[in-house]
Scaffold this active site. Structure first.
Site, short mmCIF file in Angstrom:
data_model
loop_
_atom_site.label_atom_id
_atom_site.label_comp_id
_atom_site.label_asym_id
_atom_site.label_seq_id
_atom_site.Cartn_x
_atom_site.Cartn_y
_atom_site.Cartn_z
N LYS A 158 0.81 -1.22 0.00
CA LYS A 158 0.00 0.00 0.00
C LYS A 158 0.84 1.27 0.00
O LYS A 158 0.49 2.25 -0.66
CB LYS A 158 -0.96 0.00 1.20
CG LYS A 158 -1.95 -1.16 1.17
CD LYS A 158 -2.72 -1.26 -0.14
CE LYS A 158 -3.05 -2.69 -0.49
NZ LYS A 158 -3.45 -2.90 -1.88
N GLU A 164 -3.11 6.75 7.58
CA GLU A 164 -3.87 7.56 6.62
C GLU A 164 -4.83 8.43 7.41
O GLU A 164 -5.21 8.09 8.52
CB GLU A 164 -4.71 6.65 5.70
CG GLU A 164 -4.04 6.27 4.41
CD GLU A 164 -4.95 5.40 3.55
OE1 GLU A 164 -6.18 5.50 3.66
OE2 GLU A 164 -4.40 4.59 2.78
N HIS A 202 -16.76 -3.66 4.77
CA HIS A 202 -15.83 -3.34 3.69
C HIS A 202 -15.99 -4.25 2.49
O HIS A 202 -15.11 -4.38 1.66
CB HIS A 202 -14.39 -3.36 4.18
CG HIS A 202 -14.16 -2.43 5.33
ND1 HIS A 202 -14.15 -1.07 5.17
CD2 HIS A 202 -14.00 -2.67 6.64
CE1 HIS A 202 -13.97 -0.51 6.34
NE2 HIS A 202 -13.89 -1.46 7.25
N ARG A 207 -6.11 -6.62 -11.21
CA ARG A 207 -6.86 -7.81 -11.65
C ARG A 207 -8.23 -7.38 -12.15
O ARG A 207 -8.59 -6.21 -12.06
CB ARG A 207 -7.04 -8.76 -10.47
CG ARG A 207 -7.70 -8.07 -9.29
CD ARG A 207 -8.13 -9.02 -8.20
NE ARG A 207 -8.48 -8.31 -6.99
CZ ARG A 207 -9.64 -7.73 -6.74
NH1 ARG A 207 -10.59 -7.76 -7.65
NH2 ARG A 207 -9.87 -7.11 -5.61
#
Lengths: 442, 73
Positions: free
Chosen positions: A116, A199, A233, A289
């Site tokens: 990430k 974040e 999520h 993907r």
């Protein structure tokens, strides 16, 4: 084009890849675990290949068994689908080393996007909007510094994670020591790597993603998908175009996403995910993907994304694929039907005593099971994707609602009623979507 | 002193066993974690006490309502 494509996946995506193979004139070999021997994805395939066992680690995650089966069937290409080994760079390399073309991006790009903080840096360097955040924080002191620089509240996320798993919120400095412990433990447990980063925490953002297709030199955007309606999520409802946004802003970010992936030299399908809050887009992650919700884009544009993956992997240039001319002629909405008890939030395995997807105008249903089949606890709970499209957003929503109501499913608990409640709810109809929408439902 | 049966809420497999026989646990402590349809389902101790028996191990398939552990309250 390839002669024979080995499909290292199951369910709806495997069936979808079989259809794409037909579209490009390639044979397909559908892999299956013992428990999937009756699955619908095997029906239309040219050949089938047994992966002995039923646990994912013995079958669809068993790289050695998959590659051996692909070689035994003399496949010249392998499509990993989504989930399982689709974003495993070591697997992609092993497939290539076996002399089989891996249908997906270069393993280096899978690696960059899988990490990430590397992915954030790669996108930021190329001018893509990336929200406030840090590099990997090694200890509690580094975390404090990073959190102060980012501004509270902050989100602690696994650096080698994804999919919203293992995140911890810290509202102020006093919560940091405990949050550090929790976050590193969660990262270790879920991804086998303790590395975390910071974040900015956003309250009820929108989740908007951009479909990109590249050929290693050039890349083009195939518009955005709005995917804010989620639980744990996991996306429940996706649509395109995203409602209630300034069109010029969205199109500009879509173009930036394509430019960034072109600059990286990205080949194949990629989805650049962003969070939208306070009028700004911020990079979330890039999925290297095919996405579960690719059908939304296909229904709206008529562009076959999976066939495009095969053609790019076979060496065709982007300019031959007609992607520049692709337009959104329709609005499209997808609802994911899961085998789960929505009230208790628990999965619901069982035998599908009835499973009859409707055949309706303007409705596409991608199924993962057939009537009479046992929905096992070993794989994900997706039963079907119902995609309604139409000339207006209202029509697309209406068709999805009608299709969900007409879809006979018995034998397992499923979320069909919850999906209909969301689609018929005032905020959804008004396009007032955000990731907390489900919590607000009456 | 009473033995309390801890049952599975769901059909799935045992992913991790987080406690051992003899461990002292509080009500709400996670005894083991099940996996079903890619979802982790923690199984918590319904009472405070001592883990008297663990009837399953990792990778064991379990049924809904199956007894997984015994806790002596």
């Amino acid at each position: 084009m390839f002669k024979r494509v080995f499909i290292a996946n199951r369910g709806a995506v495997a069936a979808r890849i079989v259809r794409a193979c037909e579209a490009v004139g390639a044979e397909s070999v559908a892999a299956h675990s013992d428990i999937d021997a009756e699955a619908p994805h095997l029906e239309a395939a040219t050949a089938t290949a047994r992966l002995p066992g039923y646990l994912p680690q013995d079958t669809y995650l068993n790289a050695a068994a998959i590659i051996a089966a692909a070689q035994a069937h003399r496949a010249d290409a392998l499509h990993p689908g989504y989930g399982f080994l689709s974003e495993n760079a070591a697997f992609a390399r092993a497939v290539a080393a076996a002399g089989i073309c891996f249908i997906g991006p270069d393993p280096r790009h899978i690696e960059t996007m899988g990490n990430k903080t590397h992915a954030r840096a790669a996108m930021r360097e190329r001018g893509f909007p990336v929200g406030a955040g840090s590099d990997v924080v090694a200890d509690a002191a580094a975390l404090t510094e990073a959190a102060r620089a980012t501004g509270f509240p902050v989100l602690l996320k696994p650096a080698n994670g994804g999919g919203g798993i293992g995140m911890t919120v810290a509202r102020d400095e006093s919560e940091l020591p405990l949050a550090f412990k929790t976050a590193t433990a969660l990262a270790e447990r879920a991804f086998g790597d303790r590395a975390i980063y910071v974040e900015k925490y956003l309250y009820r953002p929108r989740h908007i993603e951009f479909q990109v297709l590249g050929d290693g030199v050039a890349a083009a955007s195939l518009f955005e998908r709005e995917c804010s309606v989620q639980r744990r999520h996991q996306k429940l409802i996706e649509e395109t175009p995203a409602p209630n946004l300034a069109r010029a802003d969205v199109d500009a970010v879509a173009a930036q996403a394509a430019r960034a992936l072109a600059d990286i030299g990205y080949a194949g399908l990629g989805t650049v995910e962003t969070l939208f809050a306070d009028g700004a887009f911020g990079f979330l992650e890039t999925n290297a993907r095919l996405q579960v919700e690719h059908g939304v884009t296909e229904a709206a544009t008529g562009f076959d994304l999976v066939a495009a993956q095969l053609r790019i992997a076979a060496g065709e240039p982007l300019s031959d694929l007609g992607v520049a001319a692709a337009e959104r002629h329709q609005f499209a909405v997808e609802a994911r039907v899961y085998a789960e008890d929505s009230a208790r939030m628990l999965p619901s395995p069982g035998r599908l005593q009835a499973f009859r997807p409707p055949a309706l105008t303007g409705v596409r249903v991608d199924v993962a099971y057939r009537e009479g089949q046992f929905v096992t606890p070993y794989y994900d709970p997706l039963l079907a994707k119902v995609i309604g499209s139409g000339a207006t957003r209202e029509q697309a929503i209406g068709r999805t609602l009608v299709a969900l109501k007409a879809f006979a499913i018995e034998g397992v608990a499923h979320n069909g009623e919850l999906l209909r409640r969301v689609l018929a709810s005032e905020p959804f109809i008004a396009g007032q979507v955000h990731t907390g929408l489900l919590d607000d439902l009456p | 002193m009473a033995l309390v049966e801890v049952e599975s809420e769901v059909t799935g497999t045992v992913w991790k066993v987080e406690t051992a026989v003899g461990d002292v646990v509080e009500e709400g402590d996670v005894l083991l974690i099940l996996e079903s349809m890619k979802m982790e389902i923690p199984v918590e101790s319904p009472v405070s006490g001592t883990v008297a028996d663990l009837l399953v191990q990792p990778e064991d398939p379990v049924r809904e309502d199956q007894v997984l552990a015994l806790v002596e309250a």
